[in-house]
Write a protein that holds these residues in place. Structure first.
Motif, PDB file in Angstrom:
ATOM      1  N   GLU A 268       0.825  -1.201   0.000  1.00 61.25           N
ATOM      2  CA  GLU A 268       0.000   0.000   0.000  1.00 61.25           C
ATOM      3  C   GLU A 268       0.862   1.256   0.000  1.00 61.25           C
ATOM      4  O   GLU A 268       0.588   2.210  -0.751  1.00 61.25           O
ATOM      5  N   THR A 271       2.564   1.721  -3.401  1.00 62.45           N
ATOM      6  CA  THR A 271       1.579   2.183  -4.382  1.00 62.45           C
ATOM      7  C   THR A 271       1.242   3.654  -4.163  1.00 62.45           C
ATOM      8  O   THR A 271       1.111   4.428  -5.113  1.00 62.45           O
ATOM      9  N   TYR A 272       1.116   4.032  -2.912  1.00 60.23           N
ATOM     10  CA  TYR A 272       0.812   5.420  -2.518  1.00 60.23           C
ATOM     11  C   TYR A 272       1.866   6.385  -3.057  1.00 60.23           C
ATOM     12  O   TYR A 272       1.539   7.399  -3.691  1.00 60.23           O
ATOM     13  N   CYS A 339      -3.294   6.362   2.798  1.00 59.67           N
ATOM     14  CA  CYS A 339      -3.201   4.965   3.223  1.00 59.67           C
ATOM     15  C   CYS A 339      -4.161   4.682   4.380  1.00 59.67           C
ATOM     16  O   CYS A 339      -4.539   5.585   5.122  1.00 59.67           O
ATOM     17  N   SER A 350      -5.365   1.132   0.004  1.00 58.47           N
ATOM     18  CA  SER A 350      -5.496  -0.324   0.209  1.00 58.47           C
ATOM     19  C   SER A 350      -6.792  -0.851  -0.389  1.00 58.47           C
ATOM     20  O   SER A 350      -6.814  -1.937  -0.987  1.00 58.47           O
ATOM     21  N   ILE A 353      -6.388  -1.033  -4.137  1.00 58.86           N
ATOM     22  CA  ILE A 353      -5.574  -2.208  -4.500  1.00 58.86           C
ATOM     23  C   ILE A 353      -6.414  -3.474  -4.448  1.00 58.86           C
ATOM     24  O   ILE A 353      -6.390  -4.296  -5.382  1.00 58.86           O
ATOM     25  N   LEU A 377      -2.078  -9.320  -0.277  1.00 61.72           N
ATOM     26  CA  LEU A 377      -1.582  -7.973   0.000  1.00 61.72           C
ATOM     27  C   LEU A 377      -0.418  -8.119   0.956  1.00 61.72           C
ATOM     28  O   LEU A 377      -0.559  -8.743   2.015  1.00 61.72           O
TER      29      LEU A 377
END
Length: 487
Positions: A268, A271-272, A339, A350, A353, A377
């Motif tokens: 997460e 990706t953020y 997040c 999250s 995702i 995850l």
């Protein structure tokens, strides 16, 4: 339902708010402002109500998720109702609806304002606006758990009801220790930002308010032009700390305990940061011709991306004047948010995702019907319950968004204004586009529309379910049945 524990906790919350209301009194004393008396009166009333509600301790301290949700939703409503009184009593915001809107926006870390002349407010009122961001950022119930946890091991339900994200876990075995770690990290980051701002010759009062607003990812500025009159140093520092407060606090915990490899593997968080980097680069490219230098364009692009994705809502420039592509990217970032486990609002990275991986898994099942693949995850399989909750959350989010948009559309404002106003309030962003852009405010909406957006701000901050539970008939049926049985 264990209504006695709900009553007791609400009493404790009111007593905490009474103490918090004394901080603006100190500011009023320093600047010799008579408005501090309003905070003193409201603090006394809050303390008295808290003492009355918490006078009788509950016999049964164990409570379940429904009690946690009811307590959470009720406490945020009560916090806002009491917190808006200084604005209203002092007549600095003479309309009760506007005072409530401003306060709810503060506590929910939204930052949507009804004020056209912010600088006309007294210093103690400006401080209280920013302080509500800091209080609401981590959550007053998490603070309550840190200092006075409930017995029976059921206090995790309270943290789950208030914390952001699709799932909440304990950093350490004890919930009380977890709450303390979260608040300690929160406080340290706030102080560090304050010190950085002071080093950049930002006035002390400004530094305090900026740090409080950044920490809670709230977005209330103490100047009419937002951040436009602050130095590039202040803009860069605030932008960086906005990004830091949008990170899952578990990430900092892992770094603190030297579990760096595990921290860097958090999907997460990676990706953020990727979303931020890509968004800044695209917006910066489109804005090359709008600024005197590449560095200036990069600064404003980074600041606004950081501000919107973390749902802070600070503005260093009127981004409503940007081209369509940059504005579209910012609008998309409003929904993404920060997040899980951070102070940021929005849907959360999250959830995005999980939703994307669910779609790809469903597509794969069409190609290979017999394949069995679990969604993961951070290299861990995601439980079906989490996936189901994520999907339900997204469905309810869309429904609330569309219903709210329908309600405020009766005012016949342009679609961009209405759409971005709901996006800004439900995602706890603050500014939107067009008539609710960064250089505008929400005062032109009707009383009805303001209450719709007040609901949206609370629903967005509480992740929908705790607030919606208050409107479920089964809850009240159970409550009145239990009351009837005791009579």
């Amino acid at each position: 339902m264990n209504i006695s524990i709900v009553r007791y906790l609400l009493g404790q919350i009111l007593k905490i708010e009474a103490i918090l209301l004394l901080f603006p009194c100190i500011v009023a004393f320093i600047f010799r402002e008579k408005q501090g008396l309003c905070f003193l009166i409201v603090s006394a009333v809050s303390a008295l109500l808290g003492i009355l509600l918490a006078a009788k301790k509950p016999k049964n301290n164990v409570f379940y998720l429904k009690e946690g949700c009811v307590t959470t939703a009720s406490s945020w409503i009560i916090l806002s109702l009491v917190g808006c009184l200084p604005f209203y009593i002092s007549r600095e915001i003479p309309s009760f609806t506007n005072a409530l809107f401003e306060t709810v926006s503060g506590f929910t870390t939204t930052g949507a304002s009804i004020l056209s002349d912010i600088e006309s407010l007294s210093k103690c009122m400006l401080f209280w606006r920013s302080f509500t961001h800091w209080i609401g950022g981590m959550g007053v119930l998490v603070f309550l758990l840190a200092i006075a946890p409930m017995a029976g091991g059921s206090n995790m339900n309270l943290m789950k009801a208030e914390s952001t994200g699709p799932s909440v876990g304990k950093l350490v075995p004890k919930v009380r220790t977890t709450a303390r770690i979260l608040y300690l990290l929160y406080l340290i980051l706030t102080i560090v930002q304050f010190l950085f701002l002071i080093l950049g010759n930002v006035p002390v009062f400004d530094s305090i308010c900026i740090a409080l607003g950044t920490a809670g990812t709230g977005g209330y500025s103490i100047k009419n032009d937002g951040f436009a009159s602050y130095s590039p140093y202040c803009i860069w520092v605030t932008g960086i700390f906005m990004v830091l407060f949008g990170v899952n606090f578990n990430f900092y915990y892992l770094f603190l305990y030297k579990k760096i490899k595990k921290a860097l593997q958090m999907e997460e968080v990676r990706t953020y940061f990727t979303i931020i980097l890509v968004s800044v680069l695209i917006i910066c490219i489109f804005n090359i011709g709008n600024y005197t230098s590449f560095v200036e364009g990069l600064m404003h692009s980074f600041f606004q991306v950081a501000s919107i994705i973390t749902t802070t809502g600070f503005a260093s420039i009127d981004f409503d004047q940007w081209e369509q592509v940059p504005k579209l990217i910012l609008l998309a970032l409003m929904f993404v948010g920060g997040c899980a486990g951070s102070t940021a609002g929005g849907i959360k990275v999250s959830r995005i995702i999980i939703f994307v991986k669910t779609v790809f898994k469903e597509l794969l099942s069409y190609i290979h019907p017999k394949s069995i693949k679990k969604i993961q995850l951070d290299h861990k399989p995601i439980e079906h319950e989490v996936i189901r909750a994520t999907n339900v959350y997204l469905i309810i989010f869309i429904l609330i968004f569309l219903i709210s948009l329908f309600f405020i559309s009766f005012e016949n404002k342009d679609f961009t204004t209405n759409f971005s106003a709901i996006a800004a309030t439900l995602n706890n962003i603050g500014p939107g586009l067009s008539m609710v852009g960064p250089m505008c405010n929400f005062d032109h909406f009707s009383i009805f529309s303001k209450y719709v957006m007040i609901f949206d701000m609370l629903a967005g901050r509480l992740e929908l379910f705790p607030l919606l539970l208050l409107f479920h008939p089964a809850l009240w049926k159970e409550y009145f049945s239990s009351r009837k049985g005791t009579i």
